[in-house]
Design a protein around this motif. Structure first.
Motif, mmCIF file in Angstrom:
data_model
loop_
_atom_site.group_PDB
_atom_site.id
_atom_site.type_symbol
_atom_site.label_atom_id
_atom_site.label_comp_id
_atom_site.label_asym_id
_atom_site.label_seq_id
_atom_site.Cartn_x
_atom_site.Cartn_y
_atom_site.Cartn_z
ATOM 1 N N MET A 1 0.659 -1.272 -0.516
ATOM 2 C CA MET A 1 -0.156 0.003 -0.177
ATOM 3 C C MET A 1 0.958 1.192 0.110
ATOM 4 S SD MET A 1 -3.118 -0.766 2.932
ATOM 5 C CE MET A 1 -1.943 -0.388 3.999
ATOM 6 N N ASP A 2 0.398 2.630 -0.736
ATOM 7 C CA ASP A 2 0.986 3.921 -0.732
ATOM 8 C C ASP A 2 0.845 4.314 0.491
ATOM 9 O OD1 ASP A 2 -1.221 4.553 -0.752
ATOM 10 O OD2 ASP A 2 -1.534 5.120 -2.990
ATOM 11 N N GLY A 3 1.529 5.281 1.082
ATOM 12 C CA GLY A 3 1.993 5.902 2.294
ATOM 13 C C GLY A 3 0.194 6.963 2.157
ATOM 14 N N ARG A 4 -0.565 7.300 1.764
ATOM 15 C CA ARG A 4 -2.200 7.725 1.760
ATOM 16 C C ARG A 4 -2.990 6.305 2.200
ATOM 17 N NH1 ARG A 4 -5.765 10.211 -2.668
ATOM 18 N NH2 ARG A 4 -7.554 10.519 -1.583
ATOM 19 N N SER A 5 -3.103 5.216 2.172
ATOM 20 C CA SER A 5 -3.698 3.410 1.777
ATOM 21 C C SER A 5 -3.307 3.847 3.585
ATOM 22 C CB SER A 5 -3.392 2.382 1.015
ATOM 23 O OG SER A 5 -3.463 2.958 -0.153
ATOM 24 N N ARG A 7 -1.701 5.815 5.888
ATOM 25 C CA ARG A 7 -2.820 6.717 6.908
ATOM 26 C C ARG A 7 -4.297 6.487 7.223
ATOM 27 N NH1 ARG A 7 1.052 9.550 3.685
ATOM 28 N NH2 ARG A 7 -0.807 10.599 2.869
ATOM 29 N N TRP A 8 -4.782 5.885 6.143
ATOM 30 C CA TRP A 8 -6.154 5.609 6.114
ATOM 31 C C TRP A 8 -6.822 4.310 6.812
ATOM 32 C CZ3 TRP A 8 -10.563 7.402 6.043
ATOM 33 C CH2 TRP A 8 -11.999 6.616 6.071
#
Length: 227
Positions: A1-5, A7-8
């Motif tokens: 997962m990327d950083g945004r995922s 964080r979510w």
């Protein structure tokens, strides 16, 4: 997962923790039949958010039970470390357990009404009692081994003790004003538990010294509940 995922997912996990903490407080204060709307109000979140965080009400209830058990174990595990005399250790364990139930009768009832299917047993009160029984079995078996006695009675004695305490506590909770004070109930159960242990050892030709240091006969056993 990327950083945004990531964080979510962290955000969702944090919100689930808020809901579980709030649900435990709601059950403790309002009773075991608390609704999702009340839980949402305790969490200061919209009810729709609570539903999005959990698959269904059963999923929420299961996770609340697991959360209660975890909190309960934080209180009880230190009282199960085998230290001091045999009498001290038994008294401390039973007093801690009875006092927790007396302080949180609604949480105890919520656990008692948990699912009975084996796959979910660890999240209900049955799972707690099984963990207690297995831990006490290890302590008694270690003591018997130190005395060069067979350990085949350890499990029967241990789960008998768990049943003794639980069987007395459940009706006691419903007696209201006429019931024994908490400390007196714990004293009665501690005395009865010591009599059971003494009787089991007496059948094997051993007299229990209630003031004997428990640590000397149980070695390095530590509570399974603290793991």
């Amino acid at each position: 997962m990327d950083g945004r995922s990531v964080r979510w997912e962290d955000h969702k996990a944090a919100r689930r923790k808020i809901v579980l903490d709030s649900a435990m407080r709601a059950v403790d204060s309002e009773g075991p039949d608390v609704g999702v709307q009340q839980i949402a109000e305790y969490a200061r979140l919209p009810r729709s958010v609570v539903y999005r965080l959990f698959r269904e009400r059963t999923d929420l209830d299961d996770q609340v039970r697991a959360h209660i058990v975890s909190s309960m174990m934080e209180t009880l595990a230190p009282a199960l470390v085998p230290e001091g005399s045999v009498e001290f250790a038994v008294n401390r364990a039973i007093h801690t357990y009875v006092e927790w139930i007396a302080a949180h009768p609604n949480l105890h009832q919520f656990l008692s009404s948990g699912p009975k299917r084996p796959a979910r047993a660890a999240q209900s009160l049955d799972g707690v009692k099984t963990a207690f029984g297995l831990y006490v079995t290890d302590v008694i078996a270690a003591g018997l081994a130190t005395l060069h006695l067979p350990g085949d009675r350890a499990e029967a004695v241990s789960f008998g003790l768990v049943g003794l305490v639980d069987g007395a506590v459940n009706p006691w909770l419903h007696h209201g004003e006429g019931r024994l004070p908490t400390n007196e109930l714990a004293d009665v159960l501690s005395s009865a538990a010591l009599d059971v242990i003494s009787g089991a050892l007496r059948d094997l030709g051993v007299t229990l010294d209630r003031q004997a240091p428990l640590g000397q006969i149980t070695g390095d056993i530590r509570p399974l509940l603290g793991n």
